[in-house]
Design an enzyme around this catalytic site. Structure first.
Site, PDB file in Angstrom:
ATOM      1  N   GLU A   1     -21.845  11.718  -6.676  1.00  0.00           N
ATOM      2  CA  GLU A   1     -21.247  10.732  -5.738  1.00  0.00           C
ATOM      3  C   GLU A   1     -20.309  10.001  -6.448  1.00  0.00           C
ATOM      4  O   GLU A   1     -20.108   8.633  -6.047  1.00  0.00           O
ATOM      5  CB  GLU A   1     -22.338   9.956  -5.473  1.00  0.00           C
ATOM      6  CG  GLU A   1     -23.573  10.689  -4.642  1.00  0.00           C
ATOM      7  CD  GLU A   1     -24.839   9.663  -4.257  1.00  0.00           C
ATOM      8  OE1 GLU A   1     -25.452  10.099  -3.221  1.00  0.00           O
ATOM      9  OE2 GLU A   1     -25.015   8.684  -4.913  1.00  0.00           O
TER      10      GLU A   1
ATOM     11  N   GLU B   1     -27.619  15.823   0.330  1.00  0.00           N
ATOM     12  CA  GLU B   1     -28.542  15.038   0.211  1.00  0.00           C
ATOM     13  C   GLU B   1     -28.712  14.558   1.719  1.00  0.00           C
ATOM     14  O   GLU B   1     -27.742  13.756   2.107  1.00  0.00           O
ATOM     15  CB  GLU B   1     -28.318  13.737  -0.645  1.00  0.00           C
ATOM     16  CG  GLU B   1     -28.616  14.336  -2.163  1.00  0.00           C
ATOM     17  CD  GLU B   1     -28.240  12.782  -2.816  1.00  0.00           C
ATOM     18  OE1 GLU B   1     -28.361  11.722  -2.310  1.00  0.00           O
ATOM     19  OE2 GLU B   1     -28.049  13.025  -4.021  1.00  0.00           O
TER      20      GLU B   1
END
Length: 841
Positions: free
Chosen positions: A183, A252
């Protein structure tokens, strides 16, 4: 269909893509999918973090994931616990990464290893070891020589470990994907050109390690070739990779959200979660991962911060204790089965798009292998009827229908036919609570302020993390103030400002006030009236951390602790303590003495008059393990804030005294419309967490030692040990419902003529001990509150009991030919409520 053949069919469906253990395979990718041994694959994955449960239950958790239709298990690698001290490694117990990967392999599933080494994950310091912070000149996650050197060493350590054990796919192992960084695209802007250069370096470093499997970077639009950039979020149907040569992957998909102290409990309706998954595969996705599929527990001080709770349940398909969360687990399992029916054509053909109107559409795939279609209604309030291939279809609002032959609907995301469970751990009648004997309690009073010779004095207010190096949550700030007679008679206030996370104030060794922040903003100001005596007075401030920051740009240098202390009179500042000398003490004396595992009974006081509702008290009791094999929990609703250990092992931080806001909950919550973490909340006005998981494997049959450090004040005599002995389950289906997905056979032309079924199933090791309600006709109410309607067939209850009682699972056709027809002109339904009990209790 005979129940044996049904389960055999299911086993074949969900094991058809499992690989043979030890067989070397190649893993590559193209623009459509991952390519495993020359075949494009459509893959369902789920996140399970090995340290958030124990090795003893890894096989069961993984098997339940496989039973739910997963192909891949995804996990982070937790640097701070694998290398707690520089070049001193730990791969034992809950941190035995090799054993975990091999356990996944034994189940016949693949692994996506997210090495990072930054993980976020609501994990302490985002997974970075605290010693990294103290290397001279280091800057995390940027083009910094010191950081890159340490990161490269750890990446190589993990890759070499996996290679030594032959765990990559090309060596016969289960690892088909690896991830570097995590991320970073969310924060790259904050690092300027250093961020861009760092991404390029991380990518090239990962590739140079020669894992022989593809690498990914999630949330990284500028991931360099050949790294695959992937999507994270609640929805990823609109995501497009940064190259036409890369497949559309979702690393995710949040099954819910994490729990923070002082916040209500988030949950995500399964209808919305299934909608998001179906939309992703409808629009060309071929790899999707649930974050989390099993969340587990933040044991000890592993929870990140600030103020992340010890439970990491995440509203996942498997709950914190490993039980199936129904109907979420079952509905997603059916969804996986439905999409797998379309696999071959989805990974081969490009979709054709059709718009039926402003918010209704279709994507269909047509080719030599057949035809498959997804019909979607993305309106958040209005149902719709659409015509596709000259047939009419009803689409509930915010739903997707799956047609594996472009004709028959075998699944709709909004129509939940999976069974429901109406009991949760600690909240049903099928719970045993064991009180701890009062005679077993002892206690120890923690000294306020400076307690040891290792205290030190420094001018000014020190930042907490740099001072404690995270060896403890606690740092004492101590000073004294001398006041004259006039000042002692004034109205005085102490004004304390802190970067977080919580603070206990003692004036002349007596508790005076408590201040704290929250997860969104851990900083706070404590302004409280105080009374000072004429002459010398002591001020002791206990600053508390509740997990190191784990997310955000430059999160590694986010501070904690007190930065301003002022004595204020009625109209002005009387004294600024911020730059004077303070004496510091790191941690609690009880921590230094290791009271949580000490056998030195001379440190403990025993007696019948247990001191309750006092701050800074240590409590100890002994207990025997409850009978059975069911998971256990401590009910700490009577306590304030603190930490808890069993047999010297950290269960986690607790804080039942911090109640969630009273407003803002919506339970049930309308699944229709875009979801976010604040949309669906429950337990408003309640403690964030009262039950704390105790792994069975941490217990002895007798003589287990429970230790608590209570910081605010609570009543330990009301603590109970909780275990589940059973659950109530329900299932309800109508004659007009879609038949079970696993009845679909593309070679049959009469799928619509197949009868729906009501299916109920207990947890593995439990059995159906009673059927409490059964009605075929027009039953009313909901799970737990069923009643007969105006039309009800005779003898249905006895038939269901005969079929189901004594078995782990059973199925009943929703058919008048089987159950009778009490009202021929009415569309009938079958509702069943049953009880499952643990065979071992």
């Amino acid at each position: 269909m005979d129940l044996f053949y049904f389960f055999l069919f299911v086993l074949l469906v969900f094991s058809g893509h499992n690989y043979e253990k030890g067989s070397a395979i190649t893993v590559t990718y193209d623009d459509r999918a991952l390519v495993i041994d020359g075949q494009r694959r459509l893959l369902f994955s789920g996140s399970i973090h090995y340290p958030r449960t124990t090795p003893e239950v890894w096989p069961e958790i993984i098997q339940k994931s496989k039973d739910g239709g997963l192909d891949v298990i995804e996990t982070y690698v937790f640097w701070n616990y694998h290398e707690p001290e520089r070049r001193q490694y730990n791969f034992e117990g809950r941190f035995d990464l090799v054993k975990f990967v091999k356990t996944v392999q034994d189940a016949g599933l693949y692994v996506h290893l997210r090495i990072g080494p930054y993980v976020c994950a609501e994990w302490n310091y985002g997974g970075f070891p605290i010693w990294l912070h103290f290397i001279d000149g280091i800057q995390f996650r940027t083009t910094n020589a010191a950081f890159k050197s340490e990161m490269e060493i750890f990446l190589a350590k993990i890759v070499n470990l996996m290679q030594d054990e032959k765990l990559f796919a090309s060596e016969g192992g289960p690892i088909i994907l690896a991830q570097v960084e995590n991320e970073y695209g969310n924060v790259e802007w904050a690092y300027g050109i250093g961020g861009k250069l760092y991404v390029e370096w991380a990518a090239s470093t990962a590739v140079s390690l020669n894992t022989t499997v593809p690498w990914v970077m999630c949330q990284q639009e500028d991931a360099p070739d050949p790294i695959i950039n992937t999507c994270n979020g609640f929805y990823c149907d609109e995501f497009t990779p940064n190259s036409r040569s890369k497949p559309k992957m979702w690393t995710e998909n949040y099954s819910g959200w994490f729990q923070a102290f002082g916040s209500p409990t988030p949950f995500r309706p399964v209808e919305d979660l299934a909608f998001a998954v179906a939309r992703f595969f409808e629009t060309g996705g071929t790899f999707q991962n649930y974050y989390m599929y099993f969340g587990g527990t933040n044991f000890g001080r592993t929870a990140g911060g600030p103020l992340i709770a010890s439970s990491y349940d995440y509203d996942a398909p498997l709950d914190e204790y490993g039980y199936l969360r129904q109907p979420k687990w079952g509905h997603l399992r059916n969804l996986h089965n439905a999409i797998k029916q379309c696999e071959k054509i989805l990974v081969t053909e490009d979709p054709t798009y059709i718009s039926f109107g402003a918010k209704t559409e279709a994507h269909y795939y047509n080719g030599s292998d057949g035809c498959a279609a997804f019909l979607a209604n993305i309106d958040d309030s209005s149902d719709a009827n659409v015509t596709f291939n000259e047939r009419s279809y009803f689409l509930p609002a915010w739903s997707v229908s799956i047609l594996p032959d472009c004709k028959n609907v075998i699944f709709n995301t909004a129509k939940v036919s999976a069974q429901q469970s109406i009991s949760a751990h600690g909240t049903s009648t099928f719970v045993k609570e064991y009180s701890l004997a009062l005679s077993s309690w002892s206690w120890h009073k923690e000294q306020v302020g400076i307690w040891g010779r290792n205290s030190f004095t420094k001018p000014g207010l020190l930042e907490q993390i740099n001072t404690t190096r995270d060896v403890s949550d606690f740092l004492w700030y101590t000073t004294s103030v001398n006041v004259d007679e006039k000042l002692s008679s004034e109205d005085l206030y102490l004004d304390v400002e802190s970067l977080g996370h919580a603070l206990l104030l003692f004036v002349n060794k007596k508790p005076a006030a408590f201040g704290y922040g929250n997860h969104e903003d851990a900083s706070f100001t404590l302004k409280t009236p105080i009374v000072l005596n004429q002459g010398n007075n002591t001020l002791d401030l206990l600053s508390m951390m509740i997990g190191l920051q784990n997310y955000g740009p430059w999160f590694d240098i986010a501070g904690a602790g007190i930065f301003s202390v002022m004595l204020v009179g009625s109209a002005n500042i009387l004294k600024d303590f911020s730059s004077i000398e303070w004496t510091y003490q790191i941690g609690m004396e009880g921590e230094y003495l290791e009271l949580y595992k000490s056998e030195n009974n001379s440190l403990w006081v025993t007696g019948n008059d247990i001191p309750n509702n006092q701050s800074l008290m240590w409590y100890k009791a002994t207990f025997d393990a409850p009978e059975g094999n069911s998971p256990l929990a401590l009910n700490l609703a009577s306590m304030g804030k603190g930490q808890v250990w069993v047999n010297g092992l950290g269960i986690g931080r607790y804080w039942p005294a911090y109640l969630a806001p009273a407003a803002g909950c919506a339970d049930p919550c309308d699944y229709r419309g875009t979801y976010d973490a604040q949309k669906c909340l429950k337990n408003c006005g309640q403690p964030s967490q009262t039950l704390y998981h105790v792994p069975r494997s941490w217990l002895n049959p007798t003589g287990n030692v429970l230790v608590l450090l209570e910081e605010l004040g609570g009543d330990p005599t009301k603590i109970t040990i909780v275990t589940r002995t059973g659950q109530q389950i329900c299932s309800h289906a109508s004659e007009s419902d879609i038949p079970p997905v696993d009845f679909w056979d593309k070679n049959k032309l009469d799928f619509e003529a197949v009868s729906p079924e009501v299916r109920i199933s207990c947890e593995r090791g439990w059995q159906i001990s009673s059927v409490d309600f059964a009605s075929f006709g027009t039953p009313q109410g909901k799970c737990g509150l069923y009643s007969h309607g105006s039309c009800s067939a005779k003898d249905v209850l006895s038939l269901v009991r005969k079929t189901c009682v004594g078995h782990e699972s059973c199925s009943i056709p929703v058919s008048a030919s089987v159950l009778g027809d009490p009202c021929p002109s009415v569309v009938k339904s079958l509702a069943i409520q049953a009880t499952c009990t643990d065979l071992y209790t």
